[in-house]
Structures are given as structure tokens and as C-alpha cells.
Design an enzyme around this catalytic site. Structure first.
Site, mmCIF file in Angstrom:
data_model
loop_
_atom_site.group_PDB
_atom_site.id
_atom_site.type_symbol
_atom_site.label_atom_id
_atom_site.label_comp_id
_atom_site.label_asym_id
_atom_site.label_seq_id
_atom_site.Cartn_x
_atom_site.Cartn_y
_atom_site.Cartn_z
ATOM 1 N N THR A 323 -12.684 9.188 -1.799
ATOM 2 C CA THR A 323 -13.580 9.636 -0.984
ATOM 3 C C THR A 323 -13.051 10.380 0.147
ATOM 4 O OG1 THR A 323 -15.005 8.471 0.782
ATOM 5 C CG2 THR A 323 -12.797 7.494 0.525
ATOM 6 N N HIS A 375 -2.582 -5.177 -2.528
ATOM 7 C CA HIS A 375 -1.328 -5.723 -2.491
ATOM 8 C C HIS A 375 -0.885 -6.922 -3.490
ATOM 9 C CE1 HIS A 375 2.611 -5.401 -1.020
ATOM 10 N NE2 HIS A 375 2.441 -5.805 -0.057
#
Length: 404
Positions: A323, A375
Site C-alpha cells: 500500500t 508475529h
């Protein structure tokens, strides 16, 4: 013969749409394949065209109505519809020698609750009666003191209090409530789903864009002449992303239950802002494309997105997304992952800043970049290594040509 206007197939797993906008109304003549109505699904806006030439006879599903596949949107009468031309209309007018009789003027009326001598237009009279407006509060603005419909509506509109607003003031009259589009609702749900599901963490770096600027400027004219498209920055970044994904495969993976699925293909989602909201069409097999192929692919996806022509297939299956908030002037941000992907790269505005190079302070074009990652399956070391690899490739773009 009557012909039904129905909801077409909406795409895989999509069963419902919302009637967004009718472009025709009952009585309008239409030609076959002419746009009649727009439908909005969770991801795209679809156009429903006229199945035949004829005239709209009925609108069954009004704007804002939720409809399923095959549902009837409206009905039209098939057949050629003659439309009078200005010439034929003028020929039908009465001759000056015999003045045409005029239709009797509509009598101005007063509603039952009228308690003034004001003269109301028919529309104003009906509106006043329906809304139970006290005509003492209406100020005429029409010709010869006539009360118009607008006068009635203005009198009924709530007036702003002449005091300064306070924390306890009711500001409802100064608010506008607009129903969410299906696309906006889906964006909201998916972004919240991402935050609730993934363990999102972001890491940052900055890139000196000097060499990429130099190469882009040096070859822009030749590139455009040969390929018919501009050499932009996105092709450099997509190329860099693909190489970094190959080195750090966990960033190109996703979680499926208790399994980690590693993708050995590189379908890159390119975020595009439209009037309806953010969409992320997919550039397929980006690893097999050259600079020109990437630029042409992104340009085509962007145009379809802005024209509302994207299909569900155009936006499904990305393995990683990019993006560019710099398009709107963003200096730094933390983009949100698009599930089930595990990472997204955020590009930002390019700004000239003082930097230290070989012990000297110089002004270079700099860009902050961000990697948001899940994560749960991507360790911090892998995330940082991934972003550093992109930095190295953009700062030494010749490496992109030799895949090193």
C-alpha cells in the site's frame, strides 16, 4: 412483452447485494445493454444492463434494498419506443392563426390547518397538510406572495439555537446520518477481524531513493517509447518485494488452523483508493513479470478499480500486499494486514531530507517504509531482515536486474 430485470450471478461465495443506484425510472425508454442499475456487493460494484430495448414499467427493488441472486429488480416492456424529435413536436403545435386553448391553471389551495390568507401552490398545500405545518410560521417567497413547497419545508426545519453549543447540547439537527455501503461495512469488519486475530507488529526503515530516481529519470523516455507506460516506483518495489519474499518465505505464508501454509507463488495485492473505499486487486505471478509488465498490470487494475469494474476474482488470493500512503502525502503509518496474509508493506511520501553520506551532510530524497506482520509466524529477525532487503534493493536498483 414484459421482461424481468434480475440480479445476475455475483461471484463465488457472494449471495447478496444491495441496490446502490437506479439510473432509470419507470417510463424511461432504454436500449438493450444500456445501464439500468448498480448493485453493490461486499467487494465490488456491479452494473446491470437492459436485457432488451423497451421501456421501464416498474422498479421492484428500490435503492438500499438487499437482494439475492436471481431476485427481480424491476420490469420493462420490450419493444421499440418512439421518441418524438423537436422537429415533429414543433409541427404539432397550433398555428398562430388559431391560438391553442390553454389548460386551466391549477387552483392554489389551502390545507385544513390554514389560518393565514397566504396563497399556496398545490405542492406546498399538500406538503403543509402532510407535515401539519402552522402557516403562521411560513414566510412566502414565491411570485405575488405565493407560498412554495420550499417555504413550507424551511418553516418546518429545526432552527439552530441562538446560544453557543455546550457539551450537553443536542446536535442531532446538525448531523447527517448516512447508511454504510456494503463495501465500507466489509472493510470495517475485515480490518477489525485482522486486529482481533493476528498478532500485528510493525517494523520501520528508511530508504534513500536517489539511485532509483536517477535510473528512472535516465530511462523514462525510452521506457515509455517502447512499452507505452510510465516507469513508476511501484515496479521497483514489487520487484524488491518478490525477491525479499523468496529469501524470507515466512512473510509469504499464512495460518490455516494448526498449519502454516508456505506459498511458492507471488500474487501481490496492490491497494487502490476509490470513491467507494479501499480495494486490493491482485497482480498475479508478479515474479514472472518484468518492469513493463508490472506497470501495465498495476495501471489496468487501478483503472478497473476506479471504474467499478473489478470482479471478485480480481481481489482474491493475494499472498502479500503493498500500500502506498505516499500518494496522499502520508509520511509514516502502520498498515493493517489483510487476512489471511501475514504481511503488508507500507510505502510513504518521498521527502528531501538532510542525511549523512561519507561524513558529509547532503540532501537526498528519502522514504520511510513500514512492514506490518503477523508475529505468530514471523519472528522479529525475519521481519527486519525482510525490510532491510527491500531497502538494499531500492538503494541499489541494479541488483533487481540481476536477481541478487
Amino acid at each position: 412483452m414484459s421482461v424481468q430485470i434480475v440480479v445476475p450471478p455475483l461471484g463465488e461465495s457472494v449471495k447478496e447485494a444491495t441496490v446502490a443506484k437506479w439510473h432509470k425510472k419507470p417510463g424511461d425508454a432504454v436500449k438493450v445493454d444500456e445501464l439500468l442499475v448498480e448493485l453493490e456487493t461486499d467487494k465490488v460494484t456491479l452494473e446491470v444492463n437492459a436485457p432488451a430495448t423497451g421501456k421501464i414499467s416498474e422498479v421492484v427493488a428500490n435503492e438500499g434494498t438487499n437482494v439475492g441472486v436471481g431476485a427481480v429488480l424491476g420490469v420493462m416492456v420490450e419493444g421499440n419506443v418512439a421518441i418524438a424529435s423537436p422537429k415533429s413536436t414543433a409541427a404539432a403545435a397550433p398555428s398562430p392563426a388559431a391560438p391553442a386553448p390553454t389548460a386551466p391553471a391549477k387552483t392554489a389551495t389551502k390545507p385544513a390547518n390554514a389560518n393565514t390568507d397566504a396563497v399556496l401552490s398545490p405542492a406546498a398545500s399538500k406538503t403543509a397538510a402532510d407535515m401539519k405545518v402552522d402557516l403562521k410560521n411560513v414566510t412566502p417567497t414565491g411570485k405575488d406572495g405565493r407560498v412554495t413547497k420550499g417555504d413550507v419545508l424551511a418553516a418546518e426545519a429545526p432552527k439552530a439555537a441562538p446560544v453557543a453549543p455546550t457539551a450537553t447540547s443536542d446536535n442531532t439537527a446538525r448531523e447527517q446520518r448516512v447508511r454504510m455501503t456494503r463495501l465500507r461495512k466489509t472493510i470495517a469488519e475485515r480490518l477489525k477481524e485482522s486486529q482481533n486475530t493476528a498478532a500485528i507488529l510493525s517494523t520501520f526503515n528508511e530508504i534513500d531513493m536517489s539511485e532509483t530516481f536517477r535510473i528512472r529519470k535516465q530511462y523514462q523516455e525510452q521506457f515509455m517509447e517502447k512499452h507505452g507506460v510510465k516507469l513508476g516506483f511501484m515496479s521497483f518495489f514489487v520487484k524488491a518485494v518478490v525477491q525479499a519474499l523468496k529469501e524470507i518465505p515466512s512473510v509469504n505464508s499464512s495460518i490455516d488452523g494448526e498449519d502454516i501454509v508456505y506459498k511458492n507463488y507471488y500474487d501481490i495485492g496492490i491497494a487502490v483508493g476509490t470513491e467507494q473505499g479501499l480495494v486490493v486487486p491482485v497482480l498475479r505471478d508478479a515474479d514472472k513479470l518484468g518492469f513493463a509488465g508490472i506497470e501495465k498490470g498495476i495501471a489496468a487494475l487501478g483503472k478497473r478499480a476506479r471504474d467499478g469494474k473489478l470482479t471478485m476474482a480480481d481481489m482474491a488470493g493475494a499472498t502479500f500486499s503493498v500500500t502506498n500512503g505516499g500518494t496522499y502525502g502520508s509520511l509514516l503509518s502502520t498498515p493493517i494486514i489483510n487476512p489471511p496474509q501475514s504481511g503488508i508493506l507500507g510505502m510513504h511520501n518521498i521527502v528531501e531530507r538532510p542525511v549523512a553520506v561519507n561524513g558529509q551532510v547532503v540532501i537526498h530524497p528519502m522514504m520511510y517504509v513500514a512492514l506490518s506482520y503477523d508475529h505468530r509466524i514471523i519472528d522479529g529477525k525475519e521481519a527486519v531482515t525482510f525490510l532491510v532487503k527491500i531497502k538494499q534493493l531500492i538503494e541499489r536498483p541494479e541488483k533487481l536486474l540481476f536477481d541478487i
